[in-house]
Motif scaffolding. Sequence first.
Motif, PDB file in Angstrom:
ATOM      1  N   ASP A   1       0.826  -1.207   0.000  1.00 20.10           N
ATOM      2  CA  ASP A   1       0.000   0.000   0.000  1.00 20.10           C
ATOM      3  C   ASP A   1       0.860   1.257   0.000  1.00 20.10           C
ATOM      4  OD1 ASP A   1      -2.457  -1.247   0.009  1.00 20.10           O
ATOM      5  OD2 ASP A   1      -2.761  -1.098   2.171  1.00 20.10           O
ATOM      6  N   LYS A   2       0.270   2.335  -0.521  1.00 18.08           N
ATOM      7  CA  LYS A   2       0.831   3.670  -0.373  1.00 18.08           C
ATOM      8  C   LYS A   2       0.051   4.338   0.759  1.00 18.08           C
ATOM      9  CE  LYS A   2       2.121   4.003  -5.254  1.00 18.08           C
ATOM     10  NZ  LYS A   2       1.678   2.631  -5.615  1.00 18.08           N
TER      11      LYS A   2
ATOM     12  N   GLY B   1       5.735  -1.081  -0.621  1.00 17.68           N
ATOM     13  CA  GLY B   1       4.905   0.106  -0.762  1.00 17.68           C
ATOM     14  C   GLY B   1       5.637   1.338  -0.276  1.00 17.68           C
TER      15      GLY B   1
ATOM     16  N   ASP C   1      -3.483   4.818  -0.919  1.00 11.58           N
ATOM     17  CA  ASP C   1      -4.461   3.754  -0.672  1.00 11.58           C
ATOM     18  C   ASP C   1      -5.080   3.895   0.717  1.00 11.58           C
ATOM     19  OD1 ASP C   1      -3.925   2.016  -3.094  1.00 11.58           O
ATOM     20  OD2 ASP C   1      -1.928   2.031  -2.191  1.00 11.58           O
ATOM     21  N   LYS C   2      -4.273   4.330   1.672  1.00 19.63           N
ATOM     22  CA  LYS C   2      -4.723   4.444   3.065  1.00 19.63           C
ATOM     23  C   LYS C   2      -4.148   5.738   3.654  1.00 19.63           C
ATOM     24  CE  LYS C   2      -6.196   0.300   2.301  1.00 19.63           C
ATOM     25  NZ  LYS C   2      -5.447  -0.924   2.547  1.00 19.63           N
TER      26      LYS C   2
ATOM     27  N   LEU D   1      -6.694  10.771  -1.244  1.00 18.53           N
ATOM     28  CA  LEU D   1      -7.049   9.355  -1.174  1.00 18.53           C
ATOM     29  C   LEU D   1      -7.586   8.855  -2.512  1.00 18.53           C
ATOM     30  CD1 LEU D   1      -7.259   7.019   0.944  1.00 18.53           C
ATOM     31  CD2 LEU D   1      -9.664   7.673   1.214  1.00 18.53           C
ATOM     32  N   LYS D   2      -7.167   7.667  -2.897  1.00 19.16           N
ATOM     33  CA  LYS D   2      -7.680   7.032  -4.109  1.00 19.16           C
ATOM     34  C   LYS D   2      -9.138   6.625  -3.919  1.00 19.16           C
ATOM     35  CE  LYS D   2      -3.466   4.659  -5.678  1.00 19.16           C
ATOM     36  NZ  LYS D   2      -2.858   3.315  -5.853  1.00 19.16           N
TER      37      LYS D   2
ATOM     38  N   GLY E   1     -10.104   3.745  -1.468  1.00 20.21           N
ATOM     39  CA  GLY E   1      -9.171   3.782  -0.353  1.00 20.21           C
ATOM     40  C   GLY E   1      -9.864   4.041   0.981  1.00 20.21           C
TER      41      GLY E   1
ATOM     42  N   ARG F   1     -14.536   4.885   3.927  1.00 20.65           N
ATOM     43  CA  ARG F   1     -14.131   4.366   2.619  1.00 20.65           C
ATOM     44  C   ARG F   1     -14.563   5.364   1.549  1.00 20.65           C
ATOM     45  NH1 ARG F   1     -15.730   1.485  -1.854  1.00 20.65           N
ATOM     46  NH2 ARG F   1     -14.188  -0.017  -2.645  1.00 20.65           N
TER      47      ARG F   1
ATOM     48  N   ARG G   1      -7.541  12.065  -9.981  1.00 23.50           N
ATOM     49  CA  ARG G   1      -6.694  10.878  -9.885  1.00 23.50           C
ATOM     50  C   ARG G   1      -5.230  11.260 -10.105  1.00 23.50           C
ATOM     51  NH1 ARG G   1      -9.643   6.071 -10.426  1.00 23.50           N
ATOM     52  NH2 ARG G   1     -11.842   6.414 -10.884  1.00 23.50           N
TER      53      ARG G   1
END
Length: 468
Positions: free
Chosen positions: A103-104, A127, A173-174, A220-221, A224, A304, A313
């Motif tokens: 994860d990133k 990550g 991702d988080k 955040l994606k 994510g 979420r 993005r």
Amino acid sequence: MKLPQTFETRMRELLGEEYGEYEKSLEEKHNSGIRLNTLKITPEEFEKIAPFGITRIPWIKNGYYYEQNEQPARHPYYFAGLYYIQEPSAMTPASLLPVTPGDKVLDLCAAPGGKSTELGARLCGKGVLVSNDISNSRAKALLKNIELFGIRNPIVVSEAPGKLVDYFTGYFDKILVDAPCSGEGMFRKSPAIMKNWEQYGVDYYNKLQKEIIVQAAKMLKPGGYLLYSTCTFSPEENEGTISYLLEQFPEFQVVNPLADSSVSYEGFSHGRPEWVKGREELKNCIRLWPHKIKGEGHFIALLRKGDSEDTPRQTGQPESYLGKAKLTKEAEEFLSELVIPFKEENLMVKEDRLYLLPEGLPSLKGLPSLKGLRLLRQGLLLGEMKKGRFEPSQALACALYKGDYKKTIDFPGDSPQAIKYLKCETVEGKSSFGDGYHLITADAYSLGWGKLTGTSIKNKYLPGWRWM
């Protein structure tokens, strides 16, 4: 404990019949804890060698209470990065963010590093971990703790959160936001916080929290997870801040973070939407009360991010940097002796210092790496290339685990030699590898470097870290 009258009145309203239990809990001693570094040791392994009495924290797999008369910071295991001293409730946010290797991850308000070190351990070196704190002095303490834990893939930054948005929009991702707050949950542990509460109150921090959480949301994606936490009871700073985020970003939803059935969440309470006239989903938020658990006050919300038409993005490709780094012969020889995996294209030389960079950093606006940010560390500092020699870094020593480097001199964990070494004194030792740089360990856990000549070890432990 004499509470501010305004705070007491409001707490009586919020807690109702429970207020008496809460008030009584303030007269009890606060609980002290350690959280193990799972990069270096498992709970089962530590329980066999623990040099002081410990008791498991029910809701933290790698967390333990210790008695207040113990001094866990006065043992070589602390200097080996086997554990982090942390208040038990404060261990909870990082434990509930669903981080997986690769994860990133962003820890937006990270100093002094209690949550970043856990997030980094859970990434297992894969990550990217970006740890940020707006205070440069606090960010230096953050960097030390990340290096002490042996985290190989960090980016340590000291910037206002808004500036990071320019570099990391839709990248992570988080994200963990342990927001600055009025600190009501820490009155028992640190009564001096009450003066800060009386000076600034709730509104001052709530404004900051709303700004920070919106900036985090942009980074955040889609798909994510964002975890927001505070150490205060205030509904405005907790459910109120989450309600504000949901209004600004309808694609977010609050989810229940208590999915791990292998631990006990007994004593945890759910959010109270009625306190802020908010949505029903705010019940998925979590509160920790000091009269219900052996810990201080905390609030946690896990969100979420769904997709939306205008979700920005991150379109940059993984950074290729400047091609193969130019290494000295001595640096190449040293690297050949390390038993750790890395790609040559992830090596970077800057002012004769050699770094191992995490994979997958953003390449935006045509800039190489993260130029323009106030960086304290970009990747793992391996060492410094000097004329005729390579000097490995303290950070690298901490990031080496059992078997990663053969030239090792090991002392018993509780030995006078280990303590003398940590005090930056000259020590004696033997090695079958002859003279030169050796990794100094305590019970096979890395402490730092020493340069052996005969049986005398020239101490290379970082002076600023020495045992005082």
